[in-house]
Design a protein around this motif. Sequence first.
Motif, PDB file in Angstrom:
ATOM      1  N   HIS A 162      -3.560   6.037  -0.717  1.00  0.00           N
ATOM      2  CA  HIS A 162      -4.500   7.108  -0.118  1.00  0.00           C
ATOM      3  C   HIS A 162      -3.932   8.335   0.119  1.00  0.00           C
ATOM      4  O   HIS A 162      -2.463   8.303   0.247  1.00  0.00           O
ATOM      5  CB  HIS A 162      -4.724   6.320   1.415  1.00  0.00           C
ATOM      6  CG  HIS A 162      -5.668   7.277   2.065  1.00  0.00           C
ATOM      7  ND1 HIS A 162      -7.082   7.435   1.798  1.00  0.00           N
ATOM      8  CD2 HIS A 162      -5.693   7.980   3.433  1.00  0.00           C
ATOM      9  CE1 HIS A 162      -7.652   8.103   2.758  1.00  0.00           C
ATOM     10  NE2 HIS A 162      -6.710   8.400   3.667  1.00  0.00           N
ATOM     11  N   SER A 169       0.844  -1.345  -0.120  1.00  0.00           N
ATOM     12  CA  SER A 169      -0.093  -0.158  -0.020  1.00  0.00           C
ATOM     13  C   SER A 169       0.741   1.161   0.143  1.00  0.00           C
ATOM     14  O   SER A 169       1.946   1.152   0.351  1.00  0.00           O
ATOM     15  CB  SER A 169      -0.933   0.067   1.248  1.00  0.00           C
ATOM     16  OG  SER A 169      -0.266   0.263   2.376  1.00  0.00           O
ATOM     17  N   THR A 182      -8.130   7.009  -2.147  1.00  0.00           N
ATOM     18  CA  THR A 182      -9.064   7.530  -1.170  1.00  0.00           C
ATOM     19  C   THR A 182      -8.303   8.732  -0.647  1.00  0.00           C
ATOM     20  O   THR A 182      -7.170   8.818  -0.905  1.00  0.00           O
ATOM     21  CB  THR A 182      -9.548   6.510  -0.234  1.00  0.00           C
ATOM     22  OG1 THR A 182      -8.412   5.836   0.288  1.00  0.00           O
ATOM     23  CG2 THR A 182     -10.457   5.530  -0.734  1.00  0.00           C
ATOM     24  N   THR A 190      -8.392  11.701   2.739  1.00  0.00           N
ATOM     25  CA  THR A 190      -8.704  12.256   3.948  1.00  0.00           C
ATOM     26  C   THR A 190      -8.264  13.897   4.131  1.00  0.00           C
ATOM     27  O   THR A 190      -6.974  13.943   3.989  1.00  0.00           O
ATOM     28  CB  THR A 190      -8.187  11.559   5.230  1.00  0.00           C
ATOM     29  OG1 THR A 190      -8.489  10.118   5.127  1.00  0.00           O
ATOM     30  CG2 THR A 190      -8.666  12.045   6.501  1.00  0.00           C
ATOM     31  N   SER A 198      -7.696   3.908   8.903  1.00  0.00           N
ATOM     32  CA  SER A 198      -9.164   3.559   8.510  1.00  0.00           C
ATOM     33  C   SER A 198      -8.497   3.142   6.888  1.00  0.00           C
ATOM     34  O   SER A 198      -9.098   2.168   6.421  1.00  0.00           O
ATOM     35  CB  SER A 198      -9.750   4.895   8.216  1.00  0.00           C
ATOM     36  OG  SER A 198     -10.355   5.190   9.589  1.00  0.00           O
ATOM     37  N   PHE A 199      -7.515   3.597   6.253  1.00  0.00           N
ATOM     38  CA  PHE A 199      -6.898   3.283   4.841  1.00  0.00           C
ATOM     39  C   PHE A 199      -6.506   1.832   5.110  1.00  0.00           C
ATOM     40  O   PHE A 199      -6.943   0.896   4.411  1.00  0.00           O
ATOM     41  CB  PHE A 199      -5.836   4.205   4.602  1.00  0.00           C
ATOM     42  CG  PHE A 199      -5.195   3.778   3.391  1.00  0.00           C
ATOM     43  CD1 PHE A 199      -5.756   3.086   2.242  1.00  0.00           C
ATOM     44  CD2 PHE A 199      -3.886   3.687   3.606  1.00  0.00           C
ATOM     45  CE1 PHE A 199      -4.873   2.770   1.113  1.00  0.00           C
ATOM     46  CE2 PHE A 199      -2.974   2.991   2.490  1.00  0.00           C
ATOM     47  CZ  PHE A 199      -3.784   2.689   1.287  1.00  0.00           C
ATOM     48  N   ASN A 211      -6.967  -0.828   7.204  1.00  0.00           N
ATOM     49  CA  ASN A 211      -7.997  -1.613   7.582  1.00  0.00           C
ATOM     50  C   ASN A 211      -9.208  -1.860   6.252  1.00  0.00           C
ATOM     51  O   ASN A 211      -9.792  -2.500   6.523  1.00  0.00           O
ATOM     52  CB  ASN A 211      -8.720  -1.319   8.930  1.00  0.00           C
ATOM     53  CG  ASN A 211      -7.797  -1.298   9.934  1.00  0.00           C
ATOM     54  OD1 ASN A 211      -6.693  -1.942  10.052  1.00  0.00           O
ATOM     55  ND2 ASN A 211      -8.133  -0.397  11.257  1.00  0.00           N
ATOM     56  N   SER A 212      -9.085  -1.271   5.281  1.00  0.00           N
ATOM     57  CA  SER A 212      -9.909  -1.149   4.561  1.00  0.00           C
ATOM     58  C   SER A 212      -9.722  -2.063   3.244  1.00  0.00           C
ATOM     59  O   SER A 212     -10.399  -2.264   2.437  1.00  0.00           O
ATOM     60  CB  SER A 212     -10.155   0.286   3.812  1.00  0.00           C
ATOM     61  OG  SER A 212      -9.196   0.584   2.884  1.00  0.00           O
ATOM     62  N   PHE A 213      -8.688  -2.766   3.171  1.00  0.00           N
ATOM     63  CA  PHE A 213      -8.170  -3.725   2.241  1.00  0.00           C
ATOM     64  C   PHE A 213      -7.501  -5.015   2.865  1.00  0.00           C
ATOM     65  O   PHE A 213      -7.099  -5.049   3.971  1.00  0.00           O
ATOM     66  CB  PHE A 213      -7.280  -3.290   1.236  1.00  0.00           C
ATOM     67  CG  PHE A 213      -5.954  -2.518   1.546  1.00  0.00           C
ATOM     68  CD1 PHE A 213      -4.861  -3.389   1.749  1.00  0.00           C
ATOM     69  CD2 PHE A 213      -5.927  -1.198   2.010  1.00  0.00           C
ATOM     70  CE1 PHE A 213      -3.632  -3.024   1.964  1.00  0.00           C
ATOM     71  CE2 PHE A 213      -4.548  -0.817   2.489  1.00  0.00           C
ATOM     72  CZ  PHE A 213      -3.503  -1.631   2.407  1.00  0.00           C
TER      73      PHE A 213
END
Length: 326
Positions: free
Chosen positions: A268, A163, A295, A297, A321-322, A324-326
């Motif tokens: 992100h 990521s 995404t 923020t 949040s990023f 944990n999103s994938f």
Amino acid sequence: MKEWWLLVGLICIPLMAVYLHIPPPNLSPALQKWYNSGERFNFRGSNIFYRDSFGALGSSDVVILLHGFPTSSYDWNKIWDPLNQRFHRVIALDFLGFGFSDKPRGHRYSVFEQASLVEALLAHLGLAEQRVNLLAHDYGDTVALELLYRSDQNRAGHLTINSLCLSNGGIFPETHHPRLIQTVLKDFTLLSPLLTRLTNYMIFSRGVGQVFGPYTQPTDAEFWDMWTGLRFNDGNLVMDSVLQFINQRAKHRDRWVGALTSTLVPLHMIYGPLDPVNPHPHFIRLYQQLVQRSTITLLDKHISHYPQLEDPMGFLNAYYSFINSF
């Protein structure tokens, strides 16, 4: 009259010589602790400072932290311990020419070299085959994009990126507004050697303060730590050379922006909207237009160019949040 000017010269020249060779400040206890917790490895004949910390049990996730200009890995100090609670391994380094790493004079600093440095560090740590998460800021954003380009080319020996999270970096030359002193240092070769020597704590703190929000200014101690990191190994004397990264961003825009727009790696952006270097809304609109898979923020309206220092909890929550999103 001649004798008067001669007297002034005899007094001023030695005083100027002393001023231009003023020794760097001592490390504060906090900065000394960071320094003592680090290690070093050799990269092409230069000593590179890094920190490598093992954290969360039951996780195999690794995060690599890439800092900005003109500071160092110490930029991550406010979120270092929380990151260790989430990741198995947290790694940060001082790029060549920054912080506690060597700062060779007369060296042609480049984003390409810094990316190779990151790859060399991961190989040194036995992580060349590990999928890694990159968390970058400012100058580190561009280094991350070069690493992304290499990774997406599937070339042997380059990182495998799990990521990529960017924050407040001048990744688009057309929306990037460097400070006046940065422009002068990178483009006016006759003035640069004098300006790098004449830059002092007052000039430095005033300039850095302009890229923090009015309600999130660093403390005097934090300003002093930034200045100390810059002055370590006479880093002020290579600022003009390091700043060539701004020109490199323009020259290699297609390569680095192209990597960002074409990659399938999860992306992100954490953005402090008061940033005068990458101003809102122009920067974020272009980012949304070109990097539609990413995404974003947007932090509080008072947060500026250094979100990980100005709003560490907001920054962390956005990053978690990023992740944990994938």
